[in-house]
Scaffold this active site. Structure first.
Site, short mmCIF file in Angstrom:
data_model
loop_
_atom_site.label_atom_id
_atom_site.label_comp_id
_atom_site.label_asym_id
_atom_site.label_seq_id
_atom_site.Cartn_x
_atom_site.Cartn_y
_atom_site.Cartn_z
N GLU A 174 0.84 -1.21 0.00
CA GLU A 174 0.00 0.00 0.00
C GLU A 174 0.86 1.26 0.00
O GLU A 174 0.71 2.14 0.85
CB GLU A 174 -0.99 -0.02 1.18
CG GLU A 174 -1.94 -1.21 1.09
CD GLU A 174 -3.18 -1.10 1.96
OE1 GLU A 174 -3.24 -0.24 2.85
OE2 GLU A 174 -4.11 -1.90 1.72
N GLU A 293 -5.03 -8.58 -0.60
CA GLU A 293 -5.93 -8.27 0.52
C GLU A 293 -7.34 -8.12 -0.04
O GLU A 293 -7.58 -7.27 -0.91
CB GLU A 293 -5.50 -6.99 1.25
CG GLU A 293 -4.20 -7.17 2.01
CD GLU A 293 -3.80 -5.96 2.85
OE1 GLU A 293 -4.69 -5.24 3.34
OE2 GLU A 293 -2.58 -5.75 3.01
O1 AHR Z 1 -5.67 -5.81 6.77
C1 AHR Z 1 -5.54 -4.65 7.55
C2 AHR Z 1 -4.78 -3.54 6.84
O2 AHR Z 1 -5.50 -3.16 5.72
C3 AHR Z 1 -3.43 -3.90 6.27
O3 AHR Z 1 -2.39 -3.79 7.16
C4 AHR Z 1 -3.24 -2.88 5.20
O4 AHR Z 1 -2.37 -3.32 4.19
C5 AHR Z 1 -4.65 -2.57 4.75
O5 AHR Z 1 -4.89 -1.22 4.70
#
Ligand code: AHR
Length: 495
Positions: A174, A293
């Site tokens: 990110e 994610e």
């Molecule tokens: O999954 C929780 C958080 O969400 C992670 O650390 C991040 O990469 C995303 O914003």
């Protein structure tokens, strides 16, 4: 009655097992009291990791696990997690979850966990607050052959002479946000710098570039433009999409059931549009998507720790339905995706497990991964089915609709796997399966996950309130897909 056509001649591609991947970050209760209980714990463990979770992950053939973050990676120094002197640090999340990182779980321990599960590790490297040389050192430490380098000797001195052979490396996380607040051109410059130093270490590796947040198509366009003349290529391009929340995680309304599913269904458009940009730059051979994610993100507090564990949430039949339709989307687009990791494994967003001390249970989402596991490595084929629109009022109060069915199909070793989700919370659906281009035997096995109550979930007191049931079926007759229910059918192909 409607017909579901299995279009065997229309091949989509192979479903990489890694599409069924996981994510464990040092945040809240994921690592400590989640997967890790410690070697001296009264809780049954293997090398300090909960045996219950290891056993259950083997049952779903968990292929890959991402670690140590997430945002946690942005301040992680891998040297804190090796050897006998493990410093205590404030980590990226400390001001959110009030926990200091004890570094009991570091590289060696995490590899033990992966080995026990039978999964590959996927490391997210910190490029926000370290140097390329520092990450090159971690790669050297993990992957250099026995006795070859000083890092390999240090690894041996710490108990592991043989290399860990870590293949997947995320170059940041990110980086448009917590990972350095970079713009796409700045991140591209960083990616080029890091990959130049990492790629030339001996051994095969997969370097994954940080891709966009959800529908930020501008990030993809500008990053790929800045990479177009790069000597070093990426080997994968990540994408994060959380489908957020709609109402209370457990006590949502009918409209909020549909609203949540509508948000989850956006995954298909988002991944397809990013893929079209990748294709536009002619990068589809080295920028296949890594959706590292994904999942629901409900407000905190509904899990067993009642808010003690940051981001911990209960997982109901609605979360299971989100998992089912998302995995169906991944199967149907397996030609564009090389890995996906649901966030996160335990005591967090969209978890497969909830644990505390002696207690550890599976969530309805776990059962979806169990029911879909045979898609891994299968040849995905197209399906065709008539859908009807399930109507609801969206969060703005306007009328909206989503298709009532989500389906995918694959075959492997002479057996077809068909997964069907009925998104309608009011109507069961009668479906007759028709194979085109192949024939299947009518006798088949079916697993079902459903509950009269959309809000049904498992708790420490009722750990099996929601769990799959199995039965034999005859595919020469229509099957019934229960409302808000998910089916997985296994049928042998006639040779
Ligand atoms: O999954 C929780 C958080 O969400 C992670 O650390 C991040 O990469 C995303 O914003």
């Amino acid at each position: 009655m409607r017909k579901l056509y299995l279009m065997f001649p229309e091949k989509i591609g192979t479903i990489a097992p890694e599409l069924y991947g996981h994510f464990t970050e040092h945040i809240g209760g994921v690592i400590y009291d989640g997967i890790w209980v410690g070697k001296d714990s009264p809780v049954e463990n293997i090398h300090g990791f909960r045996k219950f979770i290891i056993d259950k992950m083997k049952e779903i053939n968990a292929p890959v696990i991402r670690w140590p973050g997430g945002c946690y990676a942005e301040t992680y120094d891998w040297r804190d997690g090796i050897g006998s002197n493990r410093p205590k640090r404030p980590n990226w999340w400390t001001s959110w979850d009030g926990r200091y990182e004890i570094n009991e779980v570091g590289t060696h321990e995490f590899i033990d966990f992966c080995d026990a599960v039978g999964a590959k590790p996927y490391f997210a490297a910190n490029i926000t607050s370290t140097t390329p040389l520092h990450i090159r050192g971690w790669m050297d430490y993990c992957n250099s052959p026995k006795d070859s380098t000083s890092y390999a000797e240090e690894r041996a001195a710490n108990g592991h002479p043989d290399p860990f052979s870590v293949y997947y490396w995320g170059i940041g996380n990110e980086n448009w946000g917590g990972g350095g607040n970079m713009d796409p051109a700045v991140y591209a410059a960083e990616y080029r710098r890091y990959s130049a130093l990492l790629d030339n270490l001996p051994g095969s590796k997969c370097l994954i570039a940080c891709g966009p947040n959800a529908d930020d198509y501008r990030w993809t366009e500008r990053f790929l433009q800045a990479m177009a003349d790069s000597e070093k290529r990426m080997h994968g391009f990540s994408l994060h999409y959380y489908c957020g929340s709609a109402g209370d995680p457990v006590a949502f309304s009918r409209d909020e059931w549909y609203q949540q599913l509508a948000q989850a269904l956006r995954m298909e458009e988002i991944l397809t549009r990013h893929w079209n940009i990748i294709k536009g730059w002619g990068m589809e051979d080295h920028a296949r998507l890594v959706i590292d994610e994904w999942g629901c993100w409900h407000p905190d507090g509904s899990g067993p720790s009642k808010g003690q564990n940051l981001f911990e949430q209960q997982s109901t039949m609605r979360d299971a339905m989100v998992a089912a339709l998302t995995l169906n989307i991944f199967n149907n687009h397996c030609d564009k995706i090389q890995m996906a990791n649901v966030a996160q494994l335990v005591n967090n967003l969209h978890a497969l497990f909830l644990s505390a001390g002696e207690n550890c249970i599976t969530t309805p989402t776990y059962h979806i991964f169990h029911m879909f596991r045979e898609h891994q490595g299968g040849e995905a084929i197209r399906t065709a089915v008539e859908t009807q629109t399930a109507e609801f009022r969206n969060k703005d109060g306007n009328s909206a609709g989503i298709p009532d069915l989500s389906v995918s199909a694959s075959h492997k070793d002479g057996v077809a796997t068909i997964t069907i989700a009925n998104l309608s919370e009011e109507n069961e659906i009668s479906l007759l399966l028709e194979a085109v281009g192949e024939s299947v035997w009518p006798e088949a096995d079916m697993s079902i996950l459903c509950d009269q109550d959309l809000h049904a979930h498992n708790t420490f007191e009722q750990p099996n309130r929601v769990s799959e049931k199995t039965q034999k079926i005859d595919l020469s007759h229509p099957i019934t897909v229960p409302k808000a229910g998910v089916l997985s059918i296994r049928a042998k192909l006639k040779q």
